[in-house]
Design an enzyme around this catalytic site. Structure first.
Site, PDB file in Angstrom:
ATOM      1  N   TRP A 103       0.836  -1.214   0.000  1.00  0.00           N
ATOM      2  CA  TRP A 103       0.000   0.000   0.000  1.00  0.00           C
ATOM      3  C   TRP A 103       0.860   1.249   0.000  1.00  0.00           C
ATOM      4  O   TRP A 103       0.533   2.236  -0.655  1.00  0.00           O
ATOM      5  CB  TRP A 103      -0.971  -0.022   1.184  1.00  0.00           C
ATOM      6  CG  TRP A 103      -1.957  -1.140   1.094  1.00  0.00           C
ATOM      7  CD1 TRP A 103      -2.047  -2.218   1.923  1.00  0.00           C
ATOM      8  CD2 TRP A 103      -2.974  -1.325   0.094  1.00  0.00           C
ATOM      9  NE1 TRP A 103      -3.061  -3.049   1.508  1.00  0.00           N
ATOM     10  CE2 TRP A 103      -3.647  -2.535   0.396  1.00  0.00           C
ATOM     11  CE3 TRP A 103      -3.390  -0.587  -1.026  1.00  0.00           C
ATOM     12  CZ2 TRP A 103      -4.706  -3.023  -0.374  1.00  0.00           C
ATOM     13  CZ3 TRP A 103      -4.441  -1.078  -1.793  1.00  0.00           C
ATOM     14  CH2 TRP A 103      -5.089  -2.273  -1.464  1.00  0.00           C
ATOM     15  N   ASP A 178      -1.496   6.619   6.521  1.00  0.00           N
ATOM     16  CA  ASP A 178      -2.517   5.688   6.046  1.00  0.00           C
ATOM     17  C   ASP A 178      -2.716   4.676   7.177  1.00  0.00           C
ATOM     18  O   ASP A 178      -1.872   3.809   7.400  1.00  0.00           O
ATOM     19  CB  ASP A 178      -2.054   4.998   4.757  1.00  0.00           C
ATOM     20  CG  ASP A 178      -3.023   3.908   4.303  1.00  0.00           C
ATOM     21  OD1 ASP A 178      -4.043   3.690   4.970  1.00  0.00           O
ATOM     22  OD2 ASP A 178      -2.740   3.285   3.259  1.00  0.00           O
ATOM     23  N   LYS A 202     -11.848  -2.168   7.244  1.00  0.00           N
ATOM     24  CA  LYS A 202     -11.067  -3.087   8.060  1.00  0.00           C
ATOM     25  C   LYS A 202     -11.406  -2.951   9.533  1.00  0.00           C
ATOM     26  O   LYS A 202     -11.696  -3.933  10.182  1.00  0.00           O
ATOM     27  CB  LYS A 202      -9.575  -2.866   7.817  1.00  0.00           C
ATOM     28  CG  LYS A 202      -9.155  -3.522   6.505  1.00  0.00           C
ATOM     29  CD  LYS A 202      -8.151  -2.787   5.718  1.00  0.00           C
ATOM     30  CE  LYS A 202      -8.026  -3.398   4.334  1.00  0.00           C
ATOM     31  NZ  LYS A 202      -7.353  -2.533   3.392  1.00  0.00           N
TER      32      LYS A 202
HETATM   33  C1  LIG Z   1      -6.920  -1.957   2.318  1.00  0.00           C
HETATM   34  C2  LIG Z   1      -5.915  -0.887   2.371  1.00  0.00           C
HETATM   35  C3  LIG Z   1      -5.902   0.160   1.435  1.00  0.00           C
HETATM   36  C4  LIG Z   1      -6.872   0.235   0.286  1.00  0.00           C
HETATM   37  O1  LIG Z   1      -8.112   0.638   0.716  1.00  0.00           O
HETATM   38  P1  LIG Z   1      -9.295   0.933  -0.326  1.00  0.00           P
HETATM   39  O2  LIG Z   1     -10.319   1.521   0.593  1.00  0.00           O
HETATM   40  O3  LIG Z   1      -9.680  -0.371  -0.928  1.00  0.00           O
HETATM   41  O4  LIG Z   1      -8.802   1.888  -1.328  1.00  0.00           O
HETATM   42  C5  LIG Z   1      -4.951   1.141   1.592  1.00  0.00           C
HETATM   43  N1  LIG Z   1      -4.052   1.106   2.584  1.00  0.00           N
HETATM   44  C6  LIG Z   1      -4.031   0.113   3.487  1.00  0.00           C
HETATM   45  C7  LIG Z   1      -3.005   0.124   4.576  1.00  0.00           C
HETATM   46  C8  LIG Z   1      -4.957  -0.915   3.410  1.00  0.00           C
HETATM   47  O5  LIG Z   1      -4.933  -1.913   4.312  1.00  0.00           O
END
Ligand SMILES: *Cc1c(COP(=O)(O)O)cnc(C)c1O
Length: 366
Positions: A103, A178, A202
């Site tokens: 990511w 993030d 998540k």
């Molecule tokens: C799942 C995830 C993403 C992507 O998220 P989306 O909402 O599908 O764009 C980005 N960063 C991390 C750390 C993730 O676990």
């Protein structure tokens, strides 16, 4: 009612049972409203109360100071890979990124479309298609540019199962995170951050809504020449209601924050999360190499436990037998292979203890 199984999926992921039951109960008609959350206007008083409660829930859990705005956006964390540099990189047009997983690399790819990316540290190893990450850089490894517009890091690497135990020290440079896969797993000091973003699917709610927490002074950077929907200022000025938000997703977030509060808040959740991950890591550590943890021990994630067995055949056998026994979603991401147990806040402690027992038993038989 259908029986529920243990859901170790990485995202969308398990939600708390009390949240699902309350949503189910109120889905036909919200009490006193006669319509469901799926049907009411996002401009209605009823919805506004839900929207404010969701924000207040997040603010209280994370103790967010008043000079931050809380947004519920769309486009996933992936759109934030673009919005962050579009809004925050100018006029310097350079930013620091730490590269700690898939990511992070995607975030870097989008930032490079806007300006110059200094990879302040990378922990990538391996060659060609077999590249991987198994650790978090040490503070001494970070080569920060004192003139960077911001520093970006990914707090939990969902795919590789590594996690920053502490934020990187970045001095006065704004810190951007993030936090998609570990937001709300413990209390963090929000004052250390300029911007935090997280896809909800998540650890906060369903897919289709993205939480953004932004310090208000950063809004000065957001240029009026940006497309309206890509500008943080639009969403702050309109309280995330410039366009139709994911009303259902935000309603679930409200319920999730109430659930966390009812459990005693994030310090309590953190204690539980450490115990939960501990059951599984202990089996790995005491298996004499039968189970091989992917992450460096000191960087292990509390949210995604990743491990391999001696051969892919043995891994498949474990996944098959576990699935039959009601443990679902354990197959690792294709870039790591092996197994991954995603055990976010909503995943029950008993499920972790039960998986640990199952793993011990599997080792004995194999
Ligand atoms: C799942 C995830 C993403 C992507 O998220 P989306 O909402 O599908 O764009 C980005 N960063 C991390 C750390 C993730 O676990």
């Amino acid at each position: 009612m259908e029986k529920r199984i243990y859901n170790f999926a990485a995202g969308p992921a398990i939600l708390p049972e009390p949240v699902l039951l309350e949503a189910q109960k109120d889905l036909f008609a919200l009490p006193g409203v006669g319509m469901s959350i799926l049907e009411i206007s996002h401009r209605s008083k009823v919805y506004d109360a839900i929207h404010q409660e969701a924000k207040a829930g997040i603010k209280k859990l994370l103790d967010i100071p008043d000079n931050y705005s809380i947004l519920f956006l769309q486009g996933g964390a992936s759109l934030q890979f673009s919005m962050v540099p579009l809004n925050l990189m100018p006029p310097k047009n350079k930013a620091d990124y730490t590269s700690t997983g898939s990511w992070s690399k995607k975030a870097i790819k989008e930032a490079k479309r806007v300006g110059t990316v200094n990879v302040a540290a990378t922990t990538e190893e391996g060659e060609g298609d077999a590249k991987y990450f198994k650790r978090i850089p040490k503070q001494e490894e970070l080569k920060l540019d004192p003139d960077a517009a911001y520093v970006h890091f990914t707090s939990n690497n969902t795919i590789f199962g590594t996690q920053w135990k502490m934020e990187p020290e970045v001095g006065n440079i704004p810190l951007v995170c993030d936090a998609s896969s570990d937001i709300l797993h413990k209390k963090i000091d929000v004052k250390k951050y300029a911007l935090i973003y997280a896809g909800a699917q998540k650890n906060i709610g369903p897919s289709g809504v993205t939480l953004v927490i932004i310090r208000n002074d950063l809004l000065e950077r957001c240029s009026d020449s940006l497309h309206t929907m890509l500008n943080y200022k639009t969403h702050v000025d309109n309280d995330s209601l410039y366009n139709t938000p994911n009303t259902f997703g935000i309603y679930i977030i409200k319920l999730v924050t109430k659930w966390l509060e009812s459990l005693g808040g994030l310090d309590k959740m953190y204690e539980t999360n450490k115990r939960k991950a501990g059951y599984i890591y202990q089996v790995i550590d005491e298996s004499n190499g039968f189970y091989k943890g992917h992450s460096a021990v000191e960087d292990r994630s509390l949210m995604n436990v990743t491990f391999n067995l001696e051969t892919p055949e043995l891994e498949k056998k474990l996944i098959d037998e576990a699935t039959k026994a009601g443990f679902n979603g354990l197959k690792g991401h294709r870039s790591v292979g092996g197994l991954r147990a995603s055990i976010y806040n909503a995943f029950p402690e008993k499920g972790c203890a039960d998986l640990a027992e199952f793993m011990k038993d599997f080792q004995k038989k194999n």
